[in-house]
Design a protein around this motif. Structure first.
Motif, PDB file in Angstrom:
ATOM      1  N   ARG A 146       0.910  -1.255   0.023  1.00  0.00           N
ATOM      2  CA  ARG A 146       0.074  -0.086   0.173  1.00  0.00           C
ATOM      3  C   ARG A 146       0.989   1.194   0.152  1.00  0.00           C
ATOM      4  NH1 ARG A 146      -2.895   1.258   5.875  1.00  0.00           N
ATOM      5  NH2 ARG A 146      -0.928   1.916   6.892  1.00  0.00           N
ATOM      6  N   THR A 147       1.937   1.086   0.504  1.00  0.00           N
ATOM      7  CA  THR A 147       2.997   2.385   0.490  1.00  0.00           C
ATOM      8  C   THR A 147       4.418   1.778  -0.023  1.00  0.00           C
ATOM      9  OG1 THR A 147       4.025   2.096   2.808  1.00  0.00           O
ATOM     10  CG2 THR A 147       2.024   3.518   2.111  1.00  0.00           C
ATOM     11  N   LEU A 148       5.015   2.649  -0.715  1.00  0.00           N
ATOM     12  CA  LEU A 148       6.320   2.416  -1.503  1.00  0.00           C
ATOM     13  C   LEU A 148       7.255   3.508  -1.519  1.00  0.00           C
ATOM     14  CD1 LEU A 148       8.126   0.525  -3.363  1.00  0.00           C
ATOM     15  CD2 LEU A 148       6.603   1.021  -5.559  1.00  0.00           C
ATOM     16  N   GLU A 149       8.472   3.191  -0.920  1.00  0.00           N
ATOM     17  CA  GLU A 149       9.558   4.195  -1.237  1.00  0.00           C
ATOM     18  C   GLU A 149      10.939   3.426  -1.553  1.00  0.00           C
ATOM     19  OE1 GLU A 149      10.591   5.686   2.690  1.00  0.00           O
ATOM     20  OE2 GLU A 149       8.430   5.828   3.271  1.00  0.00           O
ATOM     21  N   VAL A 150      11.682   4.057  -2.466  1.00  0.00           N
ATOM     22  CA  VAL A 150      12.903   3.397  -3.044  1.00  0.00           C
ATOM     23  C   VAL A 150      14.047   4.489  -2.603  1.00  0.00           C
ATOM     24  CG1 VAL A 150      14.326   2.801  -4.950  1.00  0.00           C
ATOM     25  CG2 VAL A 150      11.597   2.043  -4.790  1.00  0.00           C
ATOM     26  N   ASN A 151      15.287   3.807  -2.048  1.00  0.00           N
ATOM     27  CA  ASN A 151      16.464   4.657  -1.978  1.00  0.00           C
ATOM     28  C   ASN A 151      17.512   3.962  -2.081  1.00  0.00           C
ATOM     29  OD1 ASN A 151      16.061   7.539  -1.188  1.00  0.00           O
ATOM     30  ND2 ASN A 151      14.832   6.648   0.651  1.00  0.00           N
ATOM     31  N   ASP A 152      18.847   4.210  -2.714  1.00  0.00           N
ATOM     32  CA  ASP A 152      19.780   3.475  -2.887  1.00  0.00           C
ATOM     33  C   ASP A 152      19.602   2.178  -3.247  1.00  0.00           C
ATOM     34  OD1 ASP A 152      21.254   5.572  -2.077  1.00  0.00           O
ATOM     35  OD2 ASP A 152      21.168   5.267   0.065  1.00  0.00           O
ATOM     36  N   GLY A 153      18.889   1.760  -4.156  1.00  0.00           N
ATOM     37  CA  GLY A 153      18.465   0.270  -4.709  1.00  0.00           C
ATOM     38  C   GLY A 153      17.932  -0.476  -3.707  1.00  0.00           C
ATOM     39  N   ARG A 154      17.101  -0.020  -2.682  1.00  0.00           N
ATOM     40  CA  ARG A 154      16.410  -0.770  -1.981  1.00  0.00           C
ATOM     41  C   ARG A 154      15.175  -0.081  -1.714  1.00  0.00           C
ATOM     42  NH1 ARG A 154      18.943  -4.126   1.388  1.00  0.00           N
ATOM     43  NH2 ARG A 154      17.385  -4.272   2.955  1.00  0.00           N
ATOM     44  N   PHE A 155      13.993  -1.174  -1.613  1.00  0.00           N
ATOM     45  CA  PHE A 155      12.606  -0.705  -1.468  1.00  0.00           C
ATOM     46  C   PHE A 155      12.281  -0.845  -0.065  1.00  0.00           C
ATOM     47  CE2 PHE A 155      12.424  -5.333  -1.883  1.00  0.00           C
ATOM     48  CZ  PHE A 155      11.268  -5.545  -0.896  1.00  0.00           C
ATOM     49  N   LYS A 180      -5.957  -1.512  -3.285  1.00  0.00           N
ATOM     50  CA  LYS A 180      -6.323  -0.216  -3.459  1.00  0.00           C
ATOM     51  C   LYS A 180      -6.340   0.711  -2.287  1.00  0.00           C
ATOM     52  CE  LYS A 180     -11.420  -1.816  -2.048  1.00  0.00           C
ATOM     53  NZ  LYS A 180     -10.816  -1.523  -0.892  1.00  0.00           N
ATOM     54  N   GLU A 181      -5.841   0.303  -1.303  1.00  0.00           N
ATOM     55  CA  GLU A 181      -5.650   1.488  -0.190  1.00  0.00           C
ATOM     56  C   GLU A 181      -4.398   2.129  -0.434  1.00  0.00           C
ATOM     57  OE1 GLU A 181      -6.323  -1.873   0.194  1.00  0.00           O
ATOM     58  OE2 GLU A 181      -8.179  -1.508   1.216  1.00  0.00           O
TER      59      GLU A 181
END
Ligand SMILES: Cc1cc2nc3c(=O)[nH]c(=O)nc-3n(C[C@H](O)[C@H](O)[C@H](O)COP(=O)(O)OP(=O)(O)OC[C@H]3O[C@@H](n4cnc5c(N)ncnc54)[C@H](O)[C@@H]3O)c2cc1C
Length: 264
Positions: A146-155, A180-181
């Motif tokens: 439901r939420t997604l962040e990516v930094n320095d090749g990592r999720f 859908k959330e």
């Protein structure tokens, strides 16, 4: 970062009708739309594109007219679209669908870092294609994102569980299915539509994918639909009001059970 979002064209109805003889979906006279769950997957991809330098490719397998779901996604901000269409893809079950989509993702340039799917399609409803593609690509799978962040090749993601939320981290590349959330999908702009209308959509078949024809479509489908039907609607039952005379209600229930041959 190269993100692929798989979008499926589905009939615009929650009340899908089945042909009882062929056991296939009856699509005639029903307008087609982008599978709603895929819009949330696309939104997460576009948010990553807004925050990082990312390329978003949308991909669908379907008949030639399915290219409209790619253009819809490109009108919202996807950079590129690929339609997987070939007569040999017809009649595919989820395994053969996953194989073809997997072959296409292997062929994409630059190499793909993340593949996003909707949680499930609202017509087939199996939720198997995302996991199937992760298997063909040998990429790890995270579901119900439901939420997604990516930094320095990592999720880092939050995933929705029955009893709460899991927070997971890991390295790219990865395959995910989105609920859908997630953030509400954005609308397309008029200029976005004009660009998408004239954009070039690549069409790949068995030859371009170097796919084995025996693994595609009906031939490559290990499952067969033996029977498909809507479950009979249950009647509302009989209500016994025992507020004034509970013993009478109990007696009436016992009689009903006895008539059905159920012993107390
Ligand atoms: C046993 C069996 C036999 C079938 N036989 C036929 C048949 O003969 N003819 C027929 O038309 N259909 C057939 N189908 C339906 C067809 O295989 C499915 O529609 C397709 O494989 C996708 O499965 P799904 O709809 O359950 O998607 P799900 O697995 O629920 O979809 C999950 C996600 O995968 C992605 N996705 C799914 N399908 C596509 C796609 N085509 N392109 C891009 N992304 C996609 C989307 O992101 C979607 O949100 C059959 C299905 C089964 C299970």
């Amino acid at each position: 970062m190269h993100i692929v979002v798989c979008v499926k064209q589905v009939p615009d109805t929650a009340n899908v009708r089945i042909n009882p003889e062929t056991n296939t979906l009856m699509r005639e006279g029903v307008e087609s739309i982008v599978n709603p769950f895929d819009e949330y997957a696309l939104e997460l991809a576009l948010q990553l594109k807004d925050r990082h330098e990312a390329k978003v490719t949308v991909l669908t397998m379907g008949p030639p007219q399915a290219d409209i779901v790619l253009r819809d996604s490109m009108a919202r901000g996807a950079d590129d679209g690929v339609l997987l269409s070939d007569r040999t893809f017809a009649g595919a079950d989820t395994w053969a669908t996953s194989y073809v989509i997997g072959q296409a993702i292997k062929k994409l340039k630059p190499a793909v870092d993340m593949v996003l799917f909707g949680k499930q399609a609202i017509d087939g409803d199996t939720a198997q294609v995302g996991p199937g593609v992760s298997e063909f690509l040998k990429m790890p799978l995270v579901t119900y994102v439901r939420t997604l962040e990516v930094n320095d090749g990592r999720f880092k993601v939050e995933t929705l569980m029955d009893d709460g939320v899991d927070v997971l981290e890991g390295p790219l590349p990865v395959v995910m299915t989105v609920v859908k959330e997630a953030a509400p999908p954005r609308f397309s702009s008029l200029s976005g539509w004009m660009d998408a209308k004239h954009a070039k959509v690549r069409v790949w078949g068995t030859k371009q994918l170097q796919a084995t024809p025996d693994l595609c479509g009906l031939k490559g489908s290990p499952t067969k639909v033996v029977k498909i039907f809507a479950p009979p609607v249950k009647s509302g039952g009989t209500k016994m009001d025992g507020r004034e005379l509970p013993s009478a209600a109990v007696e009436a229930i016992l009689q009903v059970l006895q008539k059905k041959g159920i012993k107390s």
